[in-house]
Design a protein around this motif. Structure first.
Motif, PDB file in Angstrom:
ATOM      1  N   THR A  85       0.814  -1.301   0.064  1.00 50.38           N
ATOM      2  CA  THR A  85      -0.166   0.174  -0.015  1.00 50.38           C
ATOM      3  C   THR A  85       1.012   1.081   0.050  1.00 50.38           C
ATOM      4  OG1 THR A  85      -1.483  -1.097   1.197  1.00 50.38           O
ATOM      5  CG2 THR A  85      -2.031   1.267   1.281  1.00 50.38           C
ATOM      6  N   ASN A  86       0.330   2.353  -0.871  1.00 50.56           N
ATOM      7  CA  ASN A  86       1.220   3.504  -0.916  1.00 50.56           C
ATOM      8  C   ASN A  86       0.198   4.638  -0.938  1.00 50.56           C
ATOM      9  OD1 ASN A  86       1.096   3.952  -3.618  1.00 50.56           O
ATOM     10  ND2 ASN A  86       2.856   2.569  -4.083  1.00 50.56           N
ATOM     11  N   ALA A  87       0.737   5.693  -1.079  1.00 53.41           N
ATOM     12  CA  ALA A  87      -0.260   6.998  -1.097  1.00 53.41           C
ATOM     13  C   ALA A  87      -1.064   6.865  -2.190  1.00 53.41           C
ATOM     14  CB  ALA A  87       0.223   8.207  -1.046  1.00 53.41           C
ATOM     15  N   ASN A  88      -0.758   6.078  -3.496  1.00 52.27           N
ATOM     16  CA  ASN A  88      -1.561   6.257  -4.692  1.00 52.27           C
ATOM     17  C   ASN A  88      -2.190   4.871  -5.024  1.00 52.27           C
ATOM     18  OD1 ASN A  88      -0.439   8.774  -5.499  1.00 52.27           O
ATOM     19  ND2 ASN A  88       1.340   7.953  -5.661  1.00 52.27           N
ATOM     20  N   GLN A  89      -2.073   3.722  -4.339  1.00 50.09           N
ATOM     21  CA  GLN A  89      -2.477   2.549  -4.672  1.00 50.09           C
ATOM     22  C   GLN A  89      -2.287   1.465  -3.722  1.00 50.09           C
ATOM     23  OE1 GLN A  89       0.414   2.070  -8.405  1.00 50.09           O
ATOM     24  NE2 GLN A  89       1.006   0.381  -7.116  1.00 50.09           N
ATOM     25  N   VAL A  90      -2.934   0.409  -4.007  1.00 52.63           N
ATOM     26  CA  VAL A  90      -3.014  -1.072  -3.323  1.00 52.63           C
ATOM     27  C   VAL A  90      -2.929  -2.070  -4.046  1.00 52.63           C
ATOM     28  CG1 VAL A  90      -4.301  -2.476  -1.538  1.00 52.63           C
ATOM     29  CG2 VAL A  90      -4.562  -0.012  -1.262  1.00 52.63           C
ATOM     30  N   ALA A  91      -1.894  -3.093  -3.771  1.00 52.61           N
ATOM     31  CA  ALA A  91      -1.726  -3.910  -4.761  1.00 52.61           C
ATOM     32  C   ALA A  91      -1.659  -5.538  -3.923  1.00 52.61           C
ATOM     33  CB  ALA A  91      -0.468  -3.895  -5.498  1.00 52.61           C
ATOM     34  N   GLN A  92      -2.402  -6.635  -4.599  1.00 52.36           N
ATOM     35  CA  GLN A  92      -2.305  -7.717  -3.667  1.00 52.36           C
ATOM     36  C   GLN A  92      -1.666  -8.717  -4.580  1.00 52.36           C
ATOM     37  OE1 GLN A  92      -6.558  -7.807  -2.710  1.00 52.36           O
ATOM     38  NE2 GLN A  92      -6.086  -7.079  -0.590  1.00 52.36           N
ATOM     39  N   PHE A  93      -0.932  -9.611  -3.882  1.00 49.52           N
ATOM     40  CA  PHE A  93      -0.107 -10.538  -4.515  1.00 49.52           C
ATOM     41  C   PHE A  93      -0.499 -12.140  -3.853  1.00 49.52           C
ATOM     42  CE2 PHE A  93       2.536  -6.752  -5.096  1.00 49.52           C
ATOM     43  CZ  PHE A  93       2.843  -7.026  -6.345  1.00 49.52           C
ATOM     44  N   LYS A  94      -0.734 -12.949  -4.488  1.00 51.12           N
ATOM     45  CA  LYS A  94      -0.760 -14.317  -3.932  1.00 51.12           C
ATOM     46  C   LYS A  94       0.212 -15.207  -4.017  1.00 51.12           C
ATOM     47  CE  LYS A  94      -2.328 -17.029  -8.139  1.00 51.12           C
ATOM     48  NZ  LYS A  94      -3.309 -17.711  -8.736  1.00 51.12           N
ATOM     49  N   ALA A  95       0.342 -16.057  -2.763  1.00 51.92           N
ATOM     50  CA  ALA A  95       1.537 -16.876  -2.928  1.00 51.92           C
ATOM     51  C   ALA A  95       1.438 -17.976  -3.826  1.00 51.92           C
ATOM     52  CB  ALA A  95       1.750 -17.393  -1.256  1.00 51.92           C
ATOM     53  N   VAL A  96       2.663 -18.082  -4.599  1.00 48.24           N
ATOM     54  CA  VAL A  96       2.761 -19.181  -5.576  1.00 48.24           C
ATOM     55  C   VAL A  96       3.856 -20.168  -5.159  1.00 48.24           C
ATOM     56  CG1 VAL A  96       3.105 -19.605  -8.016  1.00 48.24           C
ATOM     57  CG2 VAL A  96       1.848 -17.574  -7.156  1.00 48.24           C
ATOM     58  N   ALA A  97       3.837 -21.364  -5.405  1.00 52.43           N
ATOM     59  CA  ALA A  97       5.021 -22.026  -5.109  1.00 52.43           C
ATOM     60  C   ALA A  97       6.192 -21.899  -5.912  1.00 52.43           C
ATOM     61  CB  ALA A  97       4.630 -23.808  -5.312  1.00 52.43           C
ATOM     62  N   LYS A  98       7.269 -21.944  -5.375  1.00 51.84           N
ATOM     63  CA  LYS A  98       8.437 -21.479  -6.271  1.00 51.84           C
ATOM     64  C   LYS A  98       8.965 -22.729  -7.150  1.00 51.84           C
ATOM     65  CE  LYS A  98      10.747 -18.098  -3.730  1.00 51.84           C
ATOM     66  NZ  LYS A  98      12.246 -17.679  -3.256  1.00 51.84           N
TER      67      LYS A  98
END
Length: 161
Positions: free
Chosen positions: A148-161
């Motif tokens: 999260t920053n002043a301009n946006q919110v980004a979400q990431f899912k966990a993926v097996a390496k």
């Protein structure tokens, strides 16, 4: 006939309202967790959602669904690094976890002249990875990384390496 139509519409609205207010007994709120190198390095983190603070999706980050933005945290010879995968330029940074947040240091990028839309993807990537990092687990125990920053919110899912 008008009264019957009104009664039927009121019934439909009442049923729809009640159905919309029901909650699933298995749904639980995400639980926030402390960040650690082990947690970050256990997975690759695939971008699943990114929106500006006004709710508008950041289209530049979703130009090629087959090649989403992926953050890959690793330790190379005692140095913690994060690489930003699927960008046109090679991008990455040293990182550290300080006060339960990821701090990026020495962010590096090659300087290839990328065509559109890849150039915009790279620019949007750099804006997205700067911010407050938080880790949570949803009701199905799936880890989610949020930036999260002043301009946006980004979400990431966990993926097996």
């Amino acid at each position: 006939m008008k009264n019957l139509t009104k009664v039927m519409m009121a019934s439909v609205l009442a049923v729809g309202t009640l159905a919309g207010c029901q909650t699933s007994p298995t749904a639980t709120a995400p639980t926030t967790q402390a960040l650690s190198n082990t947690q970050l390095q256990s997975y690759d983190w695939q971008l699943v959602d990114a929106k500006l603070t006004n709710g508008v999706k950041i289209k530049q980050l979703f130009v090629n669904p087959a090649k989403p933005l992926i953050l890959s945290f690793n330790n190379y010879n005692g140095e913690n690094r994060v690489n930003f995968k699927n960008t046109c330029n090679n991008m990455g940074a040293e990182y550290s976890v300080v006060n339960n947040n990821v701090q990026l240091n020495n962010v590096l990028s090659t300087m290839m002249a990328c065509p559109e839309p890849q150039a915009s993807f790279d620019t949007a990537t750099m804006a997205t990875v700067q911010g407050r990092y938080s880790l949570s687990k949803s009701g199905n125990n799936a880890p989610t990384l949020t930036i999260t920053n002043a301009n946006q919110v980004a979400q990431f899912k966990a993926v097996a390496k």
